[in-house]
Design an enzyme around this catalytic site. Structure first.
Site, PDB file in Angstrom:
ATOM      1  N   ASP A 124       0.424  -1.351   1.213  1.00  9.34           N
ATOM      2  CA  ASP A 124       0.619  -2.485   2.182  1.00  9.34           C
ATOM      3  C   ASP A 124       0.513  -1.902   3.648  1.00  9.34           C
ATOM      4  OD1 ASP A 124       1.821  -3.998   0.394  1.00  9.34           O
ATOM      5  OD2 ASP A 124       3.940  -4.048   0.733  1.00  9.34           O
ATOM      6  N   GLU A 166      -1.051 -12.573   0.299  1.00  8.65           N
ATOM      7  CA  GLU A 166      -0.411 -11.287   1.254  1.00  8.65           C
ATOM      8  C   GLU A 166      -1.491 -10.750   1.903  1.00  8.65           C
ATOM      9  OE1 GLU A 166       1.977  -8.723  -1.242  1.00  8.65           O
ATOM     10  OE2 GLU A 166       3.469 -10.196  -1.459  1.00  8.65           O
TER      11      GLU A 166
HETATM   12 ZN   LIG Z   1       2.534  -4.798  -1.565  1.00 10.73          ZN
END
Ligand SMILES: [Zn+2]
Length: 250
Positions: free
Chosen positions: A178, A220
């Site tokens: 991320d 995302e």
């Molecule tokens: Zn992630």
């Protein structure tokens, strides 16, 4: 004499009772058998429907493809495909304390160096996660939704769109990162650069906005997954998501 007759009578009624019990037992076994066969047939039908594909139906990977089986970078982990029990990760620790699979380190470093030379300053906010960490993140999100007065069922369904159930997260195999902006750099600016360029270094934007039905996860913009340079270039240029791409290789 009377006693004898009584005894025979008793024997006969015992035999009848045993016969009755045998019949009941056989009947129960038969019922159980029919139920099990029924359930298996129904499940088989369900799975074959899933495999035969419909973009609104989950993608379960059942493959004989040597290309997929022989390429560790193509492992599919999502809501419907759990991490194999015997999966092992060799990690390398990054400067900020996060870890990733050591096999992706060189390409990751190259990508971050390239970003910085273009005035983009990415930072990994989450790399490898243990099952416990994943469970904690899942519970936190679930609690958030429950605090907003959703029912437990609703809260669970919504949480699963944002946080993978432990055992089904790419973060647990060390191939996902991320990414946010370092210091005060705008997250969106960094994530846009990665969206456009990460394929050159073997990464893909894993959960695109137009593929939520296929991936099972909401858009995302921060989550990138390593698949290797060759696969990433093909995925990026085709506009497919990983599930689509794997299907095309089968
Ligand atoms: Zn992630």
């Amino acid at each position: 004499m009377n006693k004898k007759i009584k005894a025979t009578h008793k024997n006969n009624s015992n035999k009848k009772l045993i016969k009755k019990r045998k019949f009941r037992l056989m009947f129960s076994v038969l019922c159980l058998f029919i139920t099990i066969v029924g359930i298996n047939l129904a499940e088989g039908d369900y799975v074959s429907k899933l495999v035969n594909g419909n973009e609104n139906i989950p993608f379960i990977l059942q493959t004989d493809s040597e290309i997929i089986k022989n390429d560790w970078r193509l492992i599919l982990v999502n809501h419907w495909n759990s991490i194999p029990d015997d999966y092992k990760v060799s990690l390398v620790k990054l400067q900020n304390g996060e870890s990733v699979d050591e096999r992706i380190y060189a390409d990751l470093q190259e990508m971050f160096d390239s970003a910085r030379s273009n005035g983009i300053y990415p930072m990994i906010s989450s790399g490898y996660r243990t099952t416990q960490t994943q469970q904690d993140i899942f519970n936190d999100k679930l609690n958030d939704f429950e605090a907003q007065d959703y029912s437990t069922q609703e809260a669970e369904t919504m949480t699963e769109k944002w946080v993978a159930i432990p055992g089904t997260s790419e973060h647990q195999i060390g191939l996902a990162i991320d990414v946010v902006g370092e210091d005060n750099q705008d997250n969106a600016k960094v994530q846009q650069w990665l969206k456009d360029n990460s394929f050159r270094y073997g990464f893909i934007l894993r959960y695109p906005a137009d593929k939520t039905e296929v991936t099972g996860t909401n858009f995302e913009p921060w989550h990138f997954r390593y698949v290797g340079k060759e696969n990433a270039a093909k995925i990026y240029k085709s506009g497919l998501c990983l599930e689509d791409y794997l299907e095309s290789l089968q």
